[in-house]
Design a protein around this motif. Structure first.
Motif, short mmCIF file in Angstrom:
data_model
loop_
_atom_site.label_atom_id
_atom_site.label_comp_id
_atom_site.label_asym_id
_atom_site.label_seq_id
_atom_site.Cartn_x
_atom_site.Cartn_y
_atom_site.Cartn_z
N ARG A 154 -2.70 3.44 46.45
CA ARG A 154 -3.00 2.56 45.35
C ARG A 154 -3.73 3.35 44.28
NH1 ARG A 154 0.12 0.37 47.90
NH2 ARG A 154 0.29 -1.83 48.49
N PRO A 155 -3.29 3.29 43.02
CA PRO A 155 -2.14 2.51 42.57
C PRO A 155 -0.84 3.00 43.21
CG PRO A 155 -2.88 4.00 40.85
CD PRO A 155 -3.92 4.07 41.92
N VAL A 156 0.13 2.11 43.26
CA VAL A 156 1.40 2.41 43.91
C VAL A 156 2.09 3.57 43.21
CG1 VAL A 156 3.68 1.50 44.47
CG2 VAL A 156 1.66 0.04 44.69
N LEU A 157 2.62 4.51 43.99
CA LEU A 157 3.35 5.63 43.42
C LEU A 157 4.70 5.17 42.87
CD1 LEU A 157 2.81 8.37 46.17
CD2 LEU A 157 1.65 8.19 43.98
N PRO A 158 5.07 5.59 41.67
CA PRO A 158 6.42 5.30 41.17
C PRO A 158 7.44 5.90 42.13
CG PRO A 158 5.01 6.16 39.42
CD PRO A 158 4.27 6.35 40.71
N PRO A 159 8.65 5.32 42.21
CA PRO A 159 9.65 5.82 43.16
C PRO A 159 9.92 7.32 43.06
CG PRO A 159 10.35 3.72 42.25
CD PRO A 159 9.12 4.12 41.48
N ASP A 160 10.03 7.86 41.84
CA ASP A 160 10.34 9.28 41.72
C ASP A 160 9.17 10.14 42.18
OD1 ASP A 160 8.88 8.40 39.55
OD2 ASP A 160 9.77 9.80 38.14
N GLU A 161 7.97 9.67 41.94
CA GLU A 161 6.79 10.42 42.36
C GLU A 161 6.65 10.39 43.88
OE1 GLU A 161 1.99 10.50 41.38
OE2 GLU A 161 3.37 9.47 40.03
N LEU A 162 6.95 9.25 44.47
CA LEU A 162 6.92 9.15 45.92
C LEU A 162 7.94 10.09 46.55
CD1 LEU A 162 6.54 5.96 48.06
CD2 LEU A 162 8.30 7.64 48.63
N GLU A 163 9.15 10.13 45.97
CA GLU A 163 10.18 11.01 46.50
C GLU A 163 9.78 12.47 46.38
OE1 GLU A 163 12.82 10.23 48.19
OE2 GLU A 163 12.38 8.09 48.00
N ARG A 164 9.10 12.80 45.30
CA ARG A 164 8.65 14.18 45.10
C ARG A 164 7.62 14.56 46.16
NH1 ARG A 164 5.74 16.76 39.71
NH2 ARG A 164 6.34 18.91 40.13
N ALA A 165 6.67 13.68 46.40
CA ALA A 165 5.64 13.95 47.41
C ALA A 165 6.27 14.05 48.79
CB ALA A 165 4.59 12.84 47.38
N LEU A 166 7.21 13.15 49.07
CA LEU A 166 7.86 13.15 50.38
C LEU A 166 8.66 14.43 50.60
CD1 LEU A 166 8.53 11.51 52.95
CD2 LEU A 166 10.50 10.59 51.71
N ALA A 167 9.40 14.85 49.59
CA ALA A 167 10.19 16.07 49.70
C ALA A 167 9.30 17.28 49.96
CB ALA A 167 11.03 16.29 48.44
N GLY A 168 8.16 17.34 49.27
CA GLY A 168 7.24 18.44 49.47
C GLY A 168 6.67 18.47 50.86
N ARG A 169 6.34 17.30 51.38
CA ARG A 169 5.78 17.22 52.73
C ARG A 169 6.80 17.65 53.78
NH1 ARG A 169 1.98 12.23 54.18
NH2 ARG A 169 1.13 13.09 52.25
#
Length: 298
Positions: A154-169
């Motif tokens: 929170r605040p909620v990550l925008p979809p593209d930002e979430l995907e970027r973080a997920l890909a990095g992890r």
């Protein structure tokens, strides 16, 4: 330099200007100097190939199936192109593999800088020791678990930002494929195993993943039962990475202002704390039986 950060930096929107579909990439972080330089160089190359092919930006966009605005962003170094964009551009512009070959150059820039810094450290490490209290360490997380966990921000990550973080992890998980393999030691609080992040099915598959990783000869996973309170890990996360040249870097939530440290005297404090915490935890064999028990209870 971040040692245990699991966060993200801001990504970009996916607005479409020009009639085509906008490529779901990420805006370049202006504070990421190395990333900016790489993406700008790639953008210049794409523009050079487009102009050499005698194509206007709008014609190139139509051939690619994207909006013209995106083409200007990529060529101007303001948008990080995904691999499929570079593959398509290579074909459309007749680059003979030269643009597609840039995927390796762009790959690192796709991930937030703090994640890249962490991944570089993990890629060099010959030993990694990590204690986690609230959530599972990023290297232990399945993709669906990590996605659900990032979704709690929170605040909620925008979809593209979430995907970027997920890909990095997920990219960091290449550490398990290294040859020779590093020695990896994890101590996880019982609570981190019992919290059903993502729902029961995601949680079950996460527990199964822990059992699978624990079978690797270079990975030790230990559980700290909630009933064992007398250990120095109660202040939060601890992590120490050791390298082949004898140097090391570490970080703890409640020591040295939470910053990465590399001074030998400070590192000894973290190593002492982790060593005692590890000794208080269940053995790897006991921990495996514990995880199997939790899995059975689900």
């Amino acid at each position: 330099m971040s040692v245990v950060g699991e966060g993200t930096e801001r990504g970009g929107g996916t607005g479409d200007v020009g009639g085509g579909a906008d490529e779901p990439g990420w805006e370049v972080d202006p504070d990421d100097e190395s990333g900016v330089a790489v993406v700008a160089a790639v953008g210049r190359q794409i523009r050079a190939w487009r102009e050499a092919a005698g194509m206007r930006a709008g014609e190139f966009a139509a051939a690619m199936g994207y909006g013209e605005d995106l083409i200007y962003k990529v060529e101007g170094g303001r948008r990080i192109p995904r691999p499929e964009f570079l593959d398509g551009a290579d074909v459309v512009l007749g680059a003979g593999g030269k643009l597609a070959a840039m995927k390796a150059d762009v790959a690192e820039a796709r991930y937030p800088k703090k994640i890249r810094d962490l991944a570089r450290l993990e890629a060099r490490a010959v030993e990694l020791a990590a204690y986690g209290s609230h959530n599972l360490h990023g290297l232990l997380q399945t993709e669906e678990y990590a996605r659900a966990l990032l979704g709690t921000r929170r605040p909620v990550l925008p979809p593209d930002e979430l995907e970027r973080a997920l890909a990095g992890r997920m990219a960091r998980h290449s550490i398990f494929d290294r040859v020779p393999a590093p020695e990896l030691s994890f101590v996880q609080e019982e609570a981190s195993l019992r919290r059903p992040i993502g729902g029961v099915e995601v949680w079950r598959r996460q527990l199964e993943n822990l059992l699978r990783l624990g079978e690797l000869p270079f990975v030790d996973i230990q559980v700290m039962p909630t009933s064992r309170w007398d250990h120095p890990g109660t202040g939060g996360r601890i992590q120490v990475l050791k390298f082949a040249d004898g140097s090391a870097v570490g970080r703890a939530d409640d020591e040295f202002a939470g910053r990465p440290i590399s001074h030998p005297k400070q590192l000894r404090i973290l190593e002492l704390r982790y060593g005692i915490t590890q000794a208080r935890a269940l053995t790897p064999e006991e921990s495996r039986a514990f995880i199997e028990q939790v899995l059975g209870e689900t």
